[in-house]
Design a protein around this motif. Structure first.
Motif, PDB file in Angstrom:
ATOM      1  N   LEU A   2      80.471  59.129  52.847  1.00  0.00           N
ATOM      2  CA  LEU A   2      81.044  60.027  53.855  1.00  0.00           C
ATOM      3  C   LEU A   2      82.525  59.683  53.980  1.00  0.00           C
ATOM      4  N   GLY A   3      83.373  60.670  53.757  1.00  0.00           N
ATOM      5  CA  GLY A   3      84.819  60.414  53.759  1.00  0.00           C
ATOM      6  C   GLY A   3      85.198  59.395  52.689  1.00  0.00           C
ATOM      7  N   GLY A   4      84.452  59.373  51.606  1.00  0.00           N
ATOM      8  CA  GLY A   4      84.762  58.486  50.487  1.00  0.00           C
ATOM      9  C   GLY A   4      84.186  57.078  50.634  1.00  0.00           C
ATOM     10  N   VAL A   5      83.499  56.805  51.740  1.00  0.00           N
ATOM     11  CA  VAL A   5      82.985  55.440  51.959  1.00  0.00           C
ATOM     12  C   VAL A   5      81.452  55.445  51.885  1.00  0.00           C
ATOM     13  N   PRO A   6      80.871  54.510  51.116  1.00  0.00           N
ATOM     14  CA  PRO A   6      79.398  54.489  51.038  1.00  0.00           C
ATOM     15  C   PRO A   6      78.777  54.114  52.389  1.00  0.00           C
ATOM     16  N   ILE A   7      77.749  54.851  52.766  1.00  0.00           N
ATOM     17  CA  ILE A   7      77.072  54.602  54.049  1.00  0.00           C
ATOM     18  C   ILE A   7      75.634  54.186  53.734  1.00  0.00           C
ATOM     19  N   ASN A   8      75.347  52.919  53.952  1.00  0.00           N
ATOM     20  CA  ASN A   8      74.007  52.432  53.613  1.00  0.00           C
ATOM     21  C   ASN A   8      73.159  52.070  54.819  1.00  0.00           C
ATOM     22  N   ASN A   9      73.775  52.006  55.976  1.00  0.00           N
ATOM     23  CA  ASN A   9      72.983  51.676  57.169  1.00  0.00           C
ATOM     24  C   ASN A   9      73.671  52.243  58.420  1.00  0.00           C
ATOM     25  N   SER A  10      72.988  52.087  59.541  1.00  0.00           N
ATOM     26  CA  SER A  10      73.495  52.711  60.781  1.00  0.00           C
ATOM     27  C   SER A  10      74.789  52.052  61.254  1.00  0.00           C
ATOM     28  N   GLU A  11      74.947  50.770  60.965  1.00  0.00           N
ATOM     29  CA  GLU A  11      76.187  50.102  61.387  1.00  0.00           C
ATOM     30  C   GLU A  11      77.381  50.699  60.638  1.00  0.00           C
ATOM     31  N   GLN A  12      77.206  50.891  59.314  1.00  0.00           N
ATOM     32  CA  GLN A  12      78.305  51.490  58.539  1.00  0.00           C
ATOM     33  C   GLN A  12      78.582  52.915  59.007  1.00  0.00           C
ATOM     34  N   PHE A  13      77.506  53.634  59.325  1.00  0.00           N
ATOM     35  CA  PHE A  13      77.678  55.015  59.806  1.00  0.00           C
ATOM     36  C   PHE A  13      78.539  55.004  61.071  1.00  0.00           C
ATOM     37  N   CYS A  14      78.181  54.129  62.022  1.00  0.00           N
ATOM     38  CA  CYS A  14      78.900  54.119  63.317  1.00  0.00           C
ATOM     39  C   CYS A  14      80.340  53.648  63.151  1.00  0.00           C
ATOM     40  N   VAL A  67      84.908  58.714  67.032  1.00  0.00           N
ATOM     41  CA  VAL A  67      83.755  58.915  67.919  1.00  0.00           C
ATOM     42  C   VAL A  67      82.985  57.596  67.976  1.00  0.00           C
ATOM     43  N   ALA A  68      82.836  57.051  69.189  1.00  0.00           N
ATOM     44  CA  ALA A  68      82.145  55.758  69.335  1.00  0.00           C
ATOM     45  C   ALA A  68      80.679  55.978  69.713  1.00  0.00           C
ATOM     46  N   THR A  69      79.796  55.381  68.914  1.00  0.00           N
ATOM     47  CA  THR A  69      78.350  55.447  69.154  1.00  0.00           C
ATOM     48  C   THR A  69      77.807  54.027  68.927  1.00  0.00           C
ATOM     49  N   VAL A  70      76.493  53.845  68.974  1.00  0.00           N
ATOM     50  CA  VAL A  70      75.939  52.502  68.718  1.00  0.00           C
ATOM     51  C   VAL A  70      74.865  52.610  67.637  1.00  0.00           C
ATOM     52  N   MET A  71      74.896  51.639  66.686  1.00  0.00           N
ATOM     53  CA  MET A  71      73.962  51.663  65.567  1.00  0.00           C
ATOM     54  C   MET A  71      72.527  51.386  66.013  1.00  0.00           C
ATOM     55  N   GLY A  72      71.592  52.129  65.416  1.00  0.00           N
ATOM     56  CA  GLY A  72      70.177  51.937  65.738  1.00  0.00           C
ATOM     57  C   GLY A  72      69.708  50.523  65.474  1.00  0.00           C
ATOM     58  N   SER A  73      70.295  49.857  64.476  1.00  0.00           N
ATOM     59  CA  SER A  73      69.849  48.494  64.138  1.00  0.00           C
ATOM     60  C   SER A  73      69.962  47.563  65.342  1.00  0.00           C
ATOM     61  N   ALA A  74      70.936  47.798  66.222  1.00  0.00           N
ATOM     62  CA  ALA A  74      71.087  46.943  67.410  1.00  0.00           C
ATOM     63  C   ALA A  74      69.922  47.134  68.373  1.00  0.00           C
ATOM     64  N   PHE A  75      69.211  48.259  68.218  1.00  0.00           N
ATOM     65  CA  PHE A  75      68.053  48.531  69.084  1.00  0.00           C
ATOM     66  C   PHE A  75      66.747  48.263  68.328  1.00  0.00           C
ATOM     67  N   GLY A  76      66.866  47.565  67.193  1.00  0.00           N
ATOM     68  CA  GLY A  76      65.678  47.230  66.403  1.00  0.00           C
ATOM     69  C   GLY A  76      65.117  48.423  65.661  1.00  0.00           C
ATOM     70  N   CYS A  77      65.987  49.396  65.281  1.00  0.00           N
ATOM     71  CA  CYS A  77      65.485  50.592  64.605  1.00  0.00           C
ATOM     72  C   CYS A  77      66.561  51.140  63.669  1.00  0.00           C
ATOM     73  N   GLU A  78      66.493  50.728  62.409  1.00  0.00           N
ATOM     74  CA  GLU A  78      67.474  51.154  61.407  1.00  0.00           C
ATOM     75  C   GLU A  78      67.269  52.645  61.092  1.00  0.00           C
ATOM     76  N   GLY A  79      68.358  53.302  60.688  1.00  0.00           N
ATOM     77  CA  GLY A  79      68.243  54.718  60.305  1.00  0.00           C
ATOM     78  C   GLY A  79      68.519  55.672  61.452  1.00  0.00           C
ATOM     79  N   TYR A  80      68.935  55.113  62.587  1.00  0.00           N
ATOM     80  CA  TYR A  80      69.215  55.961  63.762  1.00  0.00           C
ATOM     81  C   TYR A  80      70.534  55.534  64.401  1.00  0.00           C
ATOM     82  N   VAL A  81      71.064  56.427  65.226  1.00  0.00           N
ATOM     83  CA  VAL A  81      72.300  56.144  65.966  1.00  0.00           C
ATOM     84  C   VAL A  81      72.082  56.588  67.413  1.00  0.00           C
TER      85      VAL A  81
END
Ligand code: PMP
Ligand code: GLU
Length: 399
Positions: A338-350, A359-373
């Motif tokens: 996305l925008g030239g950068v590889p996105i492999n997990n929710s942290e990278q997405f955020c 846009v500030a959001t929080v990665m799903g991994s911090a809530f014990g659930c990868e693949g979500y934001v």
């Protein structure tokens, strides 16, 4: 000699919600426009009559130590609230007022858990639960839940996870981060297991007044007569009255436990801020029109956000029945650029969403659930509109 950090604090994960909010604030301080949907805090100012009560408390000289576990008037108001709202009968001696609900959680864990005790926590869970449990030396045992089930734990899942070490079930209802709300049948089935297996329940009900649509909120200890004896309810003024900075939360628990939590608090922090306690008293005893007004605004934003998510290819979210968060599925975009950068997990997405589109959001991994934001919709519709326009641009920029 250099000062070394204790093993327990070395292993502590800092709060991801507060970390993302700090990053957003840092960018804002550099003069950038940031659409901050990270931290969960109402964008409304604290209602005027509550602020006035704080000012009046200062002017009246209520600026001294209070009882470590809270002023009697506030304890009485909390007891009356539970009587009126849920027909639950508590005595003021069962209430401990703390420096926010997060502090209440700390009190509960430190007063009840021993090393090796297990605490069952359904995931996705709020970021601080597992870390606070670990700080107390106990072991968080996570039950994963799925989007098609609206991220709700079933009684069967609970039953299958219980071991001889299980001490406590932590239930956050309405849920941060998913917005799901348990219905009566679901909660009853869970409560039956709790009674059968002799568990203790921490019911975090801090979003009890932020429930939308036709789904009623049911306070956990109301389900069966034996439950108040084995439940600690956590609540506070942060979310319901837009009072995050005032730092007032509380517990309702069996008296023996309340006494011990009060004693712990008397050694660790003394009383919560005297002025804030008087403001919280005004919040609970004054007109509740402000709560209705804010809830109506949150409901409108929830509908808007649900529409926007549904309109973005590849994103989805469960129905948000309560709280003020959308927990959306980003799996479609993992493994892409996305925008030239590889996105492999929710942290990278955020992080990329923040860097590329502010846009500030929080990665799903911090809530014990990868693949979500998680995004908070406790922000004005104009901010939500701009933020979701940018999220759309971000996921459309596949290069
Ligand atoms: N529990 C949940 C589920 C929360 O989302 C929060 C938000 N901070 C808290 C507890 C703690 O709230 P407080 O601001 O009263 O510490
Ligand atoms: N509960 C809020 C959230 O989840 C506040 C931040 C925090 O206390 O971690 O964003």
């Amino acid at each position: 000699m250099t000062i070394s950090i204790s093993r327990v604090v070395q292993s502590l994960e800092p709060s991801a919600t507060l970390a993302m909010s700090a990053k957003a604030k840092e960018l804002k301080a550099q003069g950038k426009t940031v659409y901050d949907l990270s931290v969960g805090e109402p964008d409304f100012v604290t209602p005027q009559h509550i602020c006035d009560a704080g000012t009046a408390a200062m002017k009246s000289g209520y600026t001294k130590y209070t009882l470590a576990s809270g002023i009697p008037e506030l304890k009485k108001a909390i007891v009356e609230k539970y009587q009126t709202d849920y027909k639950l009968e508590y005595a003021p001696t069962q209430v401990v007022v703390s420096n926010g609900a997060k502090h209440s959680l700390h009190n509960i864990f430190f007063t009840t858990l021993n090393p090796g005790d297990e605490v069952i926590i359904p995931a996705p869970y709020w970021v601080s639960y597992a870390e606070l449990v670990k700080l107390s030396g106990a072991v968080p045992v996570i039950i994963p839940t799925e989007e098609p089930q609206n991220f709700k734990m079933t009684a069967t899942q609970l039953e299958q996870t219980i071991t001889p070490q299980t001490k406590m079930l932590l239930l956050c209802n309405p849920s941060n981060p998913t917005g799901s709300v348990y219905n009566k049948d679901e909660l009853t089935a869970i409560a039956e297991i709790v009674l059968e297996k002799n568990l203790f329940v921490l019911a975090d009900e801090i979003y009890d007044k932020l429930v939308y649509g036709n789904q009623p909120f049911i306070s956990f200890p109301t389900l069966f007569s034996g439950l108040p004896e084995r439940t600690v309810v956590v609540n506070g003024v942060s979310k319901t009255y837009a009072m995050t900075g005032w730092r007032v939360g509380w517990t309702l628990s069996p008296e023996k436990l309340a006494k011990k939590m009060g004693e712990l608090q008397s050694q660790e922090t003394s009383n919560p801020c005297s002025i804030s306690q008087y403001a919280a008293l005004a919040a609970l005893t004054g007109s509740q029109d402000c709560v209705v007004r804010m809830r109506t605004a949150f409901a409108e934003r929830r509908d808007y956000v649900a529409k926007r998510i549904a309109g973005i290819t590849g994103l989805s979210c469960p129905e948000m029945s309560g709280a003020f968060y959308v927990f959306f599925n980003i799996k479609h975009y993992l493994g892409q650029k996305l925008g030239g950068v590889p996105i492999n997990n929710s942290e990278q997405f955020c992080l990329e969403l923040l860097t590329q589109k502010q846009v500030a959001t929080v990665m799903g991994s911090a809530f014990g659930c990868e693949g979500y934001v998680r995004a908070s919709f406790a922000a004005g519709l104009d901010i939500l509109e701009a933020a979701f326009d940018r999220i759309t641009e971000f996921v459309n920029c596949r290069t």
